[in-house]
Structure formats: C-alpha cells, structure tokens
Design an enzyme around this catalytic site. Structure first.
Site, PDB file in Angstrom:
ATOM      1  N   HIS A 132       0.810  -1.206   0.000  1.00 53.27           N
ATOM      2  CA  HIS A 132       0.000   0.000   0.000  1.00 53.27           C
ATOM      3  C   HIS A 132       0.850   1.266   0.000  1.00 53.27           C
ATOM      4  CE1 HIS A 132       0.611  -0.561   4.411  1.00 53.27           C
ATOM      5  NE2 HIS A 132       0.598   0.767   4.439  1.00 53.27           N
TER       6      HIS A 132
ATOM      7  N   ASP B  52       1.156  -7.829   1.506  1.00 52.46           N
ATOM      8  CA  ASP B  52       1.401  -6.399   1.669  1.00 52.46           C
ATOM      9  C   ASP B  52       2.890  -6.066   1.618  1.00 52.46           C
ATOM     10  OD1 ASP B  52       0.864  -3.770   2.006  1.00 52.46           O
ATOM     11  OD2 ASP B  52       0.306  -3.895   4.119  1.00 52.46           O
TER      12      ASP B  52
ATOM     13  N   SER C  21       4.825   4.774   9.689  1.00 47.70           N
ATOM     14  CA  SER C  21       5.755   3.679   9.977  1.00 47.70           C
ATOM     15  C   SER C  21       5.528   2.471   9.079  1.00 47.70           C
ATOM     16  CB  SER C  21       5.628   3.257  11.446  1.00 47.70           C
ATOM     17  OG  SER C  21       4.324   2.772  11.707  1.00 47.70           O
TER      18      SER C  21
END
Length: 319
Positions: free
Chosen positions: A169, A200, A283
């Site tokens: 993402h 991811d 983060s």
C-alpha cells in the site's frame, strides 16, 4: 441416539478386534492346564522370594499404547497431555517456534563474535543508514488506493541494485511519484518496480550513484529468526518524524491478517506477527530488527485502540 453416542459406538466397534487380539495375546503367558502347574506354584514363582532365588527367568514386557494396535481412535488434547506425562520431553516431539535457543551464535550468523557482546546501540547506528523515509503522491485513484500524498518508510535490501522494500500500500498499485530521504537528508527519486498481488509488500528502486555523501548498506532478511519473546526495534518514519525507534517484544507469530475495512486493501492467506510497539501512521514499511540488525518482519499496520502492531512475515518476501 445422539451424535456422541453414535461416535462412541463406532469407536467401540472399531476397537473390538484389537481388544480381542490383546486378550488372546495375554493368554500366551498363562500356563496351560496340561502342564500340571498349580495356581499355588504360580503364586510362589511370582513372589519376591522367587525373584531372589532366580526361579523367575522370563517376564513379558508391557505393551505400549501404539503397539497395542489402537490406531483407529481419534487423539484428543487430553490424550496428548497424558502422553507428555508418560514420555520424557526429549523423547516426545515438542511444538516449538524454532529448534534453536535464543540468540544462538550459529543460528544468528554471528559465529565470529561473542553473543554477549551484542548491543542495540551499535546495531541501530548502522541500521539507520539503510532506513529511508518516503514521500509519495498518488496521482490517480486505482484499485483500493485513493489519490493524495502520504509519508511512509522503506529500507534497503540490495544496495548494489538499489532495491528498497516497503509495503504494497506504500508502493501503491496506482501511478505514484515518490522520493526517498536517507539519514543524512540526501534525497533520491524512487521508481516502483513490484507490487505483490496478494501480500502487503512491494519494491522501489533508486540509483545508488545518486548518493554522493554516504554509502547505502543492505539489511539482511532473516524471517527464520522470529520467535515469541524476542526483543525487537521498529525503525522508521513513525508519525512523520523521519526517524523513530520503537521497542517491543514479539508476542504472537500466528495472528490473523489484520482487516482494515470494506474497500481497503486487506492481506489474506498468511499469518502476521504481533507486538505492542505502538506504531502509527508513517511507519508502514519499517523494518522489524533484532539485536543483530537483521529484519525479522515488515511493519504493516497497527491498532487504533491499543499499542498492538502487526508485522508481515518475510518468508514470502525472501522466497
């Protein structure tokens, strides 16, 4: 008849031939009537005095559960616990996260140094040179991502090729313009080269020749080192601060993939690691480091109602 009763009945029927065989086998050691040995003689041979005089020379070994032929019954947790009592741990295979102890020099790849010398300070001083803060702008909405600007984190995994690992993402399936800022504030352009279709993670690429005042270093991927109770540090652009170092302890290696809601990107078909490191926005893509500076996981998300953070295992990334 209830379902439990039916299962009990079927189990009893399945065990009946084995039980009959056990009863017939147990008759082998009983002296036949034709031998003329009286029951009184049998009792005398079984007495302690008979053992002292050497009259008892053969003793039939007891059958273990597995040797008795009772293999058709379902093993319950109670059975597993019972076997753990009867068999010592070094005989029975125990479920462990890894087969090596914490901070084993051979396993950690630091056989040339003493394990006791490992320290967080020199490791972090070296690791922050490989961690970059990412500024990105998604120019058009696509798939589960919307247009706009955002901050994130990545880290160098191949300094010669200029590869930076981050989240899917962050790399973004939509057209994106991104820059990486190193610890000495040098800024380089990034090019998205890979977005995993399921999990991811993704990769950016930069030109190493663009770094004029520092030498980029790679962080090694070591997913096999993750274990419950391991002290970790999450190094990244937490809350847009360019560089933050968050401490935590791995508590779970089997957490379900986090769900971020309908219409959002959600990972699946994998477990996640979990620790209470309190990561927040910016983060994403941070390396989860052990005391030797190896990345054991990739920070992916966190809980808004607690300090829980969720890390993607690196086994699929490394493969």
């Amino acid at each position: 008849m209830s379902m439990n009763a039916e299962e009990t009945s079927r189990s009893s029927d399945a065990d009946r031939p084995n039980a009959q065989r056990m009863r017939s086998d147990s008759n082998i050691d009983q002296p036949p009537e034709s031998t003329g040995i009286s029951s009184q003689r049998i009792r005398r041979l079984s007495s302690p005095s008979a053992l002292l005089h050497g009259e008892v020379r053969v003793r039939r070994a007891s059958l273990k559960y597995a040797e008795a032929g009772l293999t058709g019954r379902r093993r319950s947790l109670a059975y597993a616990d019972l076997m753990a009592v009867f068999y010592p741990p070094n005989v029975m295979s125990q479920p462990t996260v890894t087969e090596t102890p914490f901070e084993s020099a051979e396993w950690e790849g630091v056989a040339d140094m003493e394990v006791g010398v490992a320290n967080w300070e020199p490791m972090l001083e070296k690791a922050i040179k490989s961690v970059v803060s990412i500024k990105a702008q998604c120019v058009r909405s696509f798939d589960t991502e919307t247009s706009g600007t955002y901050n994130a984190t990545g880290f160098v995994v191949d300094a010669e090729a200029g590869l930076i690992l981050s989240n899917r993402h962050v790399v973004n399936p939509a057209p994106v313009v991104a820059q990486a800022i190193f610890s000495n504030y040098e800024e380089v352009e990034l090019q998205a080269v890979y977005r995993d279709p399921v999990h991811d993670f993704g990769f950016f690429r930069f030109d190493p020749a663009r770094l004029r005042f520092m030498q980029a270093e790679s962080i090694r991927l070591a997913p096999q080192k993750a274990k419950v109770g391991m002290e970790i540090r999450v190094v990244g652009n937490d809350a847009g601060e360019k560089l933050s170092i968050l401490a935590g302890t791995l508590a779970r290696l089997d957490r379900a993939a986090p769900e971020y809601g309908v219409g959002e990107y959600n990972d699946f078909n994998t477990f996640y690691l979990q620790a209470a490191s309190g990561t927040s926005g910016g983060s994403s893509g941070s390396p989860v480091l052990d005391i030797y500076g190896d990345a054991v996981a990739l920070n992916a998300g966190g809980s808004t109602r607690a300090a829980s953070s969720f890390y993607l295992p690196l086994s699929r990334v490394k493969r």
